[in-house]
Design a protein around this motif. Structure first.
Motif, PDB file in Angstrom:
ATOM      1  N   ARG A   1      46.800  10.918  30.706  1.00 21.24           N
ATOM      2  CA  ARG A   1      46.730  11.443  32.070  1.00 21.24           C
ATOM      3  C   ARG A   1      46.979  10.337  33.081  1.00 21.24           C
ATOM      4  O   ARG A   1      46.747   9.160  32.797  1.00 21.24           O
ATOM      5  N   ASP A   2      47.413  10.722  34.256  1.00 23.46           N
ATOM      6  CA  ASP A   2      47.528   9.788  35.362  1.00 23.46           C
ATOM      7  C   ASP A   2      46.126   9.329  35.733  1.00 23.46           C
ATOM      8  O   ASP A   2      45.173  10.107  35.664  1.00 23.46           O
TER       9      ASP A   2
ATOM     10  N   TYR B   1      46.763  18.021  37.676  1.00 25.45           N
ATOM     11  CA  TYR B   1      47.576  18.670  36.653  1.00 25.45           C
ATOM     12  C   TYR B   1      47.079  18.469  35.230  1.00 25.45           C
ATOM     13  O   TYR B   1      47.683  18.952  34.308  1.00 25.45           O
TER      14      TYR B   1
ATOM     15  N   VAL C   1      49.587  14.569  31.169  1.00 28.16           N
ATOM     16  CA  VAL C   1      51.050  14.573  31.242  1.00 28.16           C
ATOM     17  C   VAL C   1      51.629  14.652  29.837  1.00 28.16           C
ATOM     18  O   VAL C   1      52.789  15.000  29.663  1.00 28.16           O
TER      19      VAL C   1
ATOM     20  N   VAL D   1      55.057  16.898  25.991  1.00 25.73           N
ATOM     21  CA  VAL D   1      55.118  16.340  27.336  1.00 25.73           C
ATOM     22  C   VAL D   1      55.202  17.441  28.380  1.00 25.73           C
ATOM     23  O   VAL D   1      55.834  18.481  28.158  1.00 25.73           O
ATOM     24  N   ARG D   2      54.594  17.175  29.514  1.00 33.38           N
ATOM     25  CA  ARG D   2      54.604  18.108  30.645  1.00 33.38           C
ATOM     26  C   ARG D   2      55.957  18.013  31.360  1.00 33.38           C
ATOM     27  O   ARG D   2      56.062  17.519  32.479  1.00 33.38           O
TER      28      ARG D   2
ATOM     29  N   TYR E   1      54.422  22.591  29.496  1.00 34.26           N
ATOM     30  CA  TYR E   1      54.650  21.689  28.364  1.00 34.26           C
ATOM     31  C   TYR E   1      55.748  22.270  27.468  1.00 34.26           C
ATOM     32  O   TYR E   1      55.486  22.916  26.479  1.00 34.26           O
TER      33      TYR E   1
ATOM     34  N   VAL F   1      57.233  10.194  29.155  1.00 32.65           N
ATOM     35  CA  VAL F   1      55.891  10.114  29.756  1.00 32.65           C
ATOM     36  C   VAL F   1      55.988   9.522  31.156  1.00 32.65           C
ATOM     37  O   VAL F   1      55.335  10.009  32.093  1.00 32.65           O
TER      38      VAL F   1
ATOM     39  N   ALA G   1      57.235  12.190  33.459  1.00 34.51           N
ATOM     40  CA  ALA G   1      56.169  13.154  33.759  1.00 34.51           C
ATOM     41  C   ALA G   1      55.154  12.551  34.733  1.00 34.51           C
ATOM     42  O   ALA G   1      54.689  13.237  35.651  1.00 34.51           O
ATOM     43  N   LEU G   2      54.817  11.285  34.552  1.00 34.17           N
ATOM     44  CA  LEU G   2      53.892  10.620  35.480  1.00 34.17           C
ATOM     45  C   LEU G   2      54.482  10.584  36.889  1.00 34.17           C
ATOM     46  O   LEU G   2      53.786  10.850  37.873  1.00 34.17           O
TER      47      LEU G   2
ATOM     48  N   VAL H   1      54.166  14.153  38.455  1.00 30.84           N
ATOM     49  CA  VAL H   1      52.819  14.563  38.896  1.00 30.84           C
ATOM     50  C   VAL H   1      52.311  13.679  40.033  1.00 30.84           C
ATOM     51  O   VAL H   1      51.518  14.145  40.858  1.00 30.84           O
ATOM     52  N   ARG H   2      52.769  12.451  40.097  1.00 34.85           N
ATOM     53  CA  ARG H   2      52.346  11.566  41.196  1.00 34.85           C
ATOM     54  C   ARG H   2      53.032  11.914  42.511  1.00 34.85           C
ATOM     55  O   ARG H   2      52.514  11.591  43.577  1.00 34.85           O
TER      56      ARG H   2
END
Length: 192
Positions: free
Chosen positions: A112-113, A119, A122, A134-135, A163, A182, A185-186, A189-190
């Motif tokens: 996760r972040d 969310y 990730v 992966v998300r 996912y 990854v 995905a980070l 979401v960021r």
């Protein structure tokens, strides 16, 4: 100070048998271990693995080696993958929970972040088969070439499921792609 030498599997087994502490001088190295402490549920490293406490590091390695089975390549890739993410990204690695296992932990790690948890994870990483979900969806990886997408497996899930991609840590090419996925995905979401 006592220095222990051995393979990662031997050190994890030693820690398991001895409750996480090396024997004091003159103490029987094979004495019955104390009750195991509650397993660490979450670990984060903002400035590299040096910021992981020894207990967190041992719990993480116990989990990976305990769940990975006998495939040495998969085990090493999983360990290296998690440690590289902890070294290079602001992430949290958390254990999944399960009421069906002896230790109360599921068979996956959540990545996760290390920011607000809008969310969830990730990515989900399963040491047992090197599987990583992966998300991301197909649109999120449209910049990859056909050859770069070779290790990717698309999941047959509902359109609302975020996912949609699996990338098993099968070899170095898949490992490199998994890191890239990854990080993508980070970034997503960021930015949301």
């Amino acid at each position: 100070m006592k220095i222990l030498d051995g393979s990662p599997q031997e050190l994890v087994e030693y820690e398991r048998l001895h409750g996480g502490a090396a024997p004091a001088p003159g103490e029987d190295a094979f004495a019955r271990p104390e009750e195991d402490a509650e397993p660490v549920r979450e670990t984060a490293a903002r400035e590299g693995t040096a910021s992981l406490t020894p207990e967190d590091h041992v719990a993480l390695m116990k989990f990976i080696y305990g769940r990975a089975g006998k495939n040495d390549q998969r085990t090493v890739l999983t360990e290296r993958f998690v440690m590289q993410l902890l070294d290079e990204e602001d992430v949290v690695v958390a254990f999944g929970n399960s009421s069906k296992t002896f230790d109360g932990l599921a068979d996956y790690l959540m990545i996760r972040d290390d920011g607000p948890q809008r969310y969830g994870a990730v990515a989900y990483l399963r040491p047992s088969n090197g599987g990583m979900t992966v998300r991301l969806g197909p649109d999120d990886i449209s910049d990859l070439s056909k050859e770069e997408k070779d290790p990717i497996q698309y999941r047959n899930v509902a359109p609302s499921d975020p996912y949609k991609i699996n990338c098993p840590l099968a070899d170095q090419t898949a490992y490199d792609l998994a890191l890239r996925l990854v990080r993508t995905a980070l970034k997503i979401v960021r930015s949301e």
